[in-house]
Design an enzyme around this catalytic site. Structure first.
Site, mmCIF file in Angstrom:
data_model
loop_
_atom_site.group_PDB
_atom_site.id
_atom_site.type_symbol
_atom_site.label_atom_id
_atom_site.label_comp_id
_atom_site.label_asym_id
_atom_site.label_seq_id
_atom_site.Cartn_x
_atom_site.Cartn_y
_atom_site.Cartn_z
ATOM 1 C CB CYS A 1 24.041 47.298 111.984
ATOM 2 S SG CYS A 1 24.262 45.813 111.243
ATOM 3 C CB CYS B 1 28.825 44.750 105.643
ATOM 4 S SG CYS B 1 28.995 46.347 106.420
HETATM 5 N N1 LIG Z 1 28.685 41.768 111.577
HETATM 6 C C1 LIG Z 1 27.679 41.235 110.625
HETATM 7 C C2 LIG Z 1 27.767 41.698 109.268
HETATM 8 C C3 LIG Z 1 28.129 43.214 109.005
HETATM 9 C C4 LIG Z 1 26.854 44.107 109.284
HETATM 10 C C5 LIG Z 1 27.286 45.483 108.783
HETATM 11 N N2 LIG Z 1 27.773 46.223 110.057
HETATM 12 C C6 LIG Z 1 26.077 46.227 108.045
HETATM 13 O O1 LIG Z 1 26.372 47.612 108.223
HETATM 14 O O2 LIG Z 1 25.170 45.598 107.586
HETATM 15 C C7 LIG Z 1 27.545 39.616 110.465
HETATM 16 O O3 LIG Z 1 28.476 39.015 110.543
HETATM 17 O O4 LIG Z 1 26.460 39.264 110.315
#
Ligand SMILES: N[C@@H](CCC[C@H](N)C(=O)O)C(=O)O
Length: 257
Positions: free
Chosen positions: A197, A74
């Site tokens: 993200c 993340c």
């Molecule tokens: N939900 C994603 C992991 C988290 C990504 C995140 N919010 C970021 O900032 O990179 C997954 O399970 O692939």
């Protein structure tokens, strides 16, 4: 047992952070993580992060999605936990920490945090989209009129129909100028659109460079939660020295009873 927690957000991607250096947190309790992240009955967050001791690095980062499951890297969480480590006095301005995808280096730059991401060796370009892994798997697709686009229903469809059970995060993109792109992301494990993200905007920046939409190796990404910058260098076929730069803010702290 009561648990002290800290609420953070990095461009609107929000997290519960817990200092687990004394190893009091039950890491197998998926239901507890999901309950804490629940927006109606809990604290409310897209994910939960544990800061733990590490034998060589400054700390170890453990990341759970809001569904309670451990997941891949993340990026926004990595910037938030770096701020948290400074708040706890674990680091000063620079941090080396281990996450699920390996070691990371992060630097605090006034009101922003620059997070080093792992090199990206493979970018798969298809007619309609690009797929790559920036620590987490990402589908990147250009659309027109992103503001009106139904990110939830189209993101959920692609996440399930194209990527099956393991899933992927789905980023929809619109070009704003030579090196600026608007991005909206449907995140697996949250199973909803999030406001930003980090690994997603990293994937978008690289995908836009790989497909010739930009020639800049410093790309500005506008998400609904704020603006991030991604810098990188392409050497041979690989993307190296990838940096995710943006704010990380402690919002409040509390005790989970
Ligand atoms: N939900 C994603 C992991 C988290 C990504 C995140 N919010 C970021 O900032 O990179 C997954 O399970 O692939």
């Amino acid at each position: 047992m009561s648990i002290e927690f800290f609420k953070y957000q990095g461009t609107g991607n929000d997290f519960v952070l817990i200092d687990n250096r004394l190893e009091n947190f039950n890491k197998k309790n998926t239901k507890l993580v999901a309950a804490m992240c629940d927006r109606k009955f809990g604290i409310g967050a897209d994910g939960l992060l544990l800061l733990e001791n590490h034998p060589e690095a400054d700390f170890n980062m453990v990341y759970y999605n809001s569904d309670g499951n451990l997941s891949s890297m993340c990026g926004n969480g990595g910037r938030c936990i770096t701020h948290f480590a400074m708040y706890l006095g674990v680091i000063k301005k620079d941090a080396t920490f281990e996450a699920v995808d390996g070691m990371h280096h992060a630097t605090i730059l006034n009101d922003k945090i620059s997070l080093g991401m792992n090199d990206v060796e493979k970018v798969s370009v298809f007619e309609e989209y690009v797929f790559l892994n920036t620590g987490s798997p990402h589908h990147v697709q250009l659309v027109s009129n992103l503001d009106e686009f139904n990110v939830f229903s189209e993101g959920r469809r692609i996440r399930n129909e194209v990527y099956g059970r393991a899933g992927a995060n789905v980023n929809f993109v619109e070009q704003v100028s030579d090196n600026t792109f608007k991005v909206r992301t449907y995140e697996r494990g949250v199973e909803d659109e999030t406001l930003s993200c980090g690994t997603g905007v990293g994937a978008v920046a690289i995908a836009m460079f790989e497909t010739g939409k930009t020639v800049s190796q410093s790309v500005c990404l506008e998400t609904p939660g704020g603006t991030l910058e991604v810098q990188f260098q392409k050497e041979g076929g690989s993307y190296k020295n990838i940096k995710l730069i943006g704010p990380a803010v402690q919002v409040f702290k509390g005790v989970w009873e």
